[in-house]
Design a protein around this motif. Sequence first.
Motif, PDB file in Angstrom:
ATOM      1  N   VAL A 119       1.308  -0.605   0.073  1.00  0.00           N
ATOM      2  CA  VAL A 119      -0.178  -0.067  -0.121  1.00  0.00           C
ATOM      3  C   VAL A 119       0.682   0.802   0.246  1.00  0.00           C
ATOM      4  O   VAL A 119       1.999   1.564   0.768  1.00  0.00           O
ATOM      5  CB  VAL A 119      -1.055   0.153   1.573  1.00  0.00           C
ATOM      6  CG1 VAL A 119      -1.984   1.172   0.802  1.00  0.00           C
ATOM      7  CG2 VAL A 119      -1.956  -0.979   1.390  1.00  0.00           C
ATOM      8  N   ARG A 215      -5.949   0.468   6.450  1.00  0.00           N
ATOM      9  CA  ARG A 215      -7.266   1.229   4.973  1.00  0.00           C
ATOM     10  C   ARG A 215      -8.633   1.160   6.273  1.00  0.00           C
ATOM     11  O   ARG A 215      -8.412  -0.043   6.784  1.00  0.00           O
ATOM     12  CB  ARG A 215      -6.766   1.065   4.485  1.00  0.00           C
ATOM     13  CG  ARG A 215      -5.903   1.141   3.191  1.00  0.00           C
ATOM     14  CD  ARG A 215      -5.202   2.964   2.854  1.00  0.00           C
ATOM     15  NE  ARG A 215      -5.106   3.337   2.846  1.00  0.00           N
ATOM     16  CZ  ARG A 215      -3.815   3.619   3.331  1.00  0.00           C
ATOM     17  NH1 ARG A 215      -3.746   3.706   4.709  1.00  0.00           N
ATOM     18  NH2 ARG A 215      -2.570   3.971   2.207  1.00  0.00           N
ATOM     19  N   ASP A 249      -5.210   9.653   4.236  1.00  0.00           N
ATOM     20  CA  ASP A 249      -4.663   8.248   3.435  1.00  0.00           C
ATOM     21  C   ASP A 249      -5.881   7.653   3.698  1.00  0.00           C
ATOM     22  O   ASP A 249      -5.200   6.195   3.555  1.00  0.00           O
ATOM     23  CB  ASP A 249      -3.506   8.153   2.982  1.00  0.00           C
ATOM     24  CG  ASP A 249      -2.425   9.489   2.856  1.00  0.00           C
ATOM     25  OD1 ASP A 249      -3.337  10.366   1.872  1.00  0.00           O
ATOM     26  OD2 ASP A 249      -1.611   9.341   2.758  1.00  0.00           O
ATOM     27  N   TYR A 252     -10.693   3.751   2.111  1.00  0.00           N
ATOM     28  CA  TYR A 252     -11.057   3.734   0.851  1.00  0.00           C
ATOM     29  C   TYR A 252     -12.605   2.988   0.757  1.00  0.00           C
ATOM     30  O   TYR A 252     -13.365   2.421   1.485  1.00  0.00           O
ATOM     31  CB  TYR A 252     -10.407   2.420   0.152  1.00  0.00           C
ATOM     32  CG  TYR A 252      -8.889   2.389   0.099  1.00  0.00           C
ATOM     33  CD1 TYR A 252      -8.476   2.601  -0.601  1.00  0.00           C
ATOM     34  CD2 TYR A 252      -8.489   0.661   0.305  1.00  0.00           C
ATOM     35  CE1 TYR A 252      -6.136   2.853  -0.982  1.00  0.00           C
ATOM     36  CE2 TYR A 252      -6.818   0.901   0.673  1.00  0.00           C
ATOM     37  CZ  TYR A 252      -6.469   1.522  -0.378  1.00  0.00           C
ATOM     38  OH  TYR A 252      -5.111   1.629  -0.003  1.00  0.00           O
ATOM     39  N   ASN A 276      -3.449   7.746  -2.255  1.00  0.00           N
ATOM     40  CA  ASN A 276      -4.098   6.519  -2.471  1.00  0.00           C
ATOM     41  C   ASN A 276      -4.636   6.137  -4.653  1.00  0.00           C
ATOM     42  O   ASN A 276      -4.382   5.671  -5.195  1.00  0.00           O
ATOM     43  CB  ASN A 276      -6.125   6.497  -2.065  1.00  0.00           C
ATOM     44  CG  ASN A 276      -5.268   5.771  -0.993  1.00  0.00           C
ATOM     45  OD1 ASN A 276      -3.851   5.315  -0.010  1.00  0.00           O
ATOM     46  ND2 ASN A 276      -5.567   6.441   0.553  1.00  0.00           N
TER      47      ASN A 276
END
Length: 429
Positions: A119, A215, A249, A252, A276
């Motif tokens: 990532v 995340r 960041d 998602y 990202n």
Amino acid sequence: MVSYSELSKEELLNLKIQLEEQFSEVKAKGLKLDMSRGKPSAAQLDLAMGMMDVLNSKSDLKCQEGVDCRNYGVLDGIQEAKQLLADMMEVPKDNIVIFGNSSLNVMYDTIARSMTHGVMGSTPWCKLDKVKFLCPVPGYDRHFAITEHFGIEMINIPMTENGPDMDLVEKLVSEDEAIKGIWCVPKYSNPQGITYSDETVHRFAKLKPAAKDFRIYWDNAYGIHHLYEDKQDYLIEILMECKKEGNPDMVYKFCSTSKVSFPGSGVSAIAASDANLVAIRKQMTIQTIGHDKLNQLRHARFYKDIHGMVEHMKLHADILRPKFETVLSVLEKELGGLEIGSWLAPRGGYFISFDAMEGCAKAIVSKAKEAGVIMTPAGATFPYGKDPKDSNIRIAPSYPTPDELKIAAEIFVLSVKLVSIDKLLKEKK
């Protein structure tokens, strides 16, 4: 109604005889009813049929950028589709990338990319000794299937009426750098229909994970899927909250039009920070030259803007609302006060979550199947298909007709009663 637990052994046995007679009568009908998955009904799919007429051989097939949508180009989505889904996700248009028809596909790709390439420059997960994920339960079986597929260890996080148990989330992510993510369905959650409270979202945004590549997988699948116009849940927008807290960041955000237009031919998207999205686009340049722009154009021209989409979803609600109310009415009428099950009445989404007496869920689902009603497998709402209490059952009211649904709900409550009586009789031995 008298609680079943207050009945004597003799009263329970007499009741069981009556209920078994009713069950035999239903079973003899040879019914085939499906309440297993949250599929839109044909009536809901019909609502979007006008989309089939938006484009034809005489249509101007150039998007706002002037690109011919029949051809190659526009890697991350045409502008009008970006605007439509950005408004649906409540994020700036520049923070969104459009994909194909399935958000589940995007989530799978995101996990796969993290496994093989890491990532944003971090060590690929496949090179680590251990990778873990937090899983609010009960939750979405297909989320859990993805992490299980990649051999990621899943940790159950109990759901509360405000969302996941944030005390536990905060503790675990701050202590263990092997924890790389958490699955979330933050609005009208699958299966309970719970919307995360303001405090829960604020605490998510303020997380201090030990892993730099942690995340939040924020699957806002039901963001505009209300059942009522006057009773709608509100969810704080997570991307902006994370940015405010200095964690831009960390999230998602996923969505699709699968339950807005056509499940097999919708449009999906991911929203994330600039950093990202740089990493995501880099992978996309290898993986594809671009997704189906004609489908993106079709959606944009059919709905025109978010207001068109919201109005469209009111029509969905008109079809779904009576179905949910039918099931909830049967549950209340037949099981209210018996103390053999509990359930939540959601304001949106696609499911009703039912909690049976401990140790009864598998037997109830099996009993209902005997009479021709297919339910989601018991345990599916937990990682590895293992509900520690064997209690949770997901009810999906969307697909059957209203008449079928009433019969299916009555078979379900009959199954709940019979299995619960068997449990209580064993306890009275």
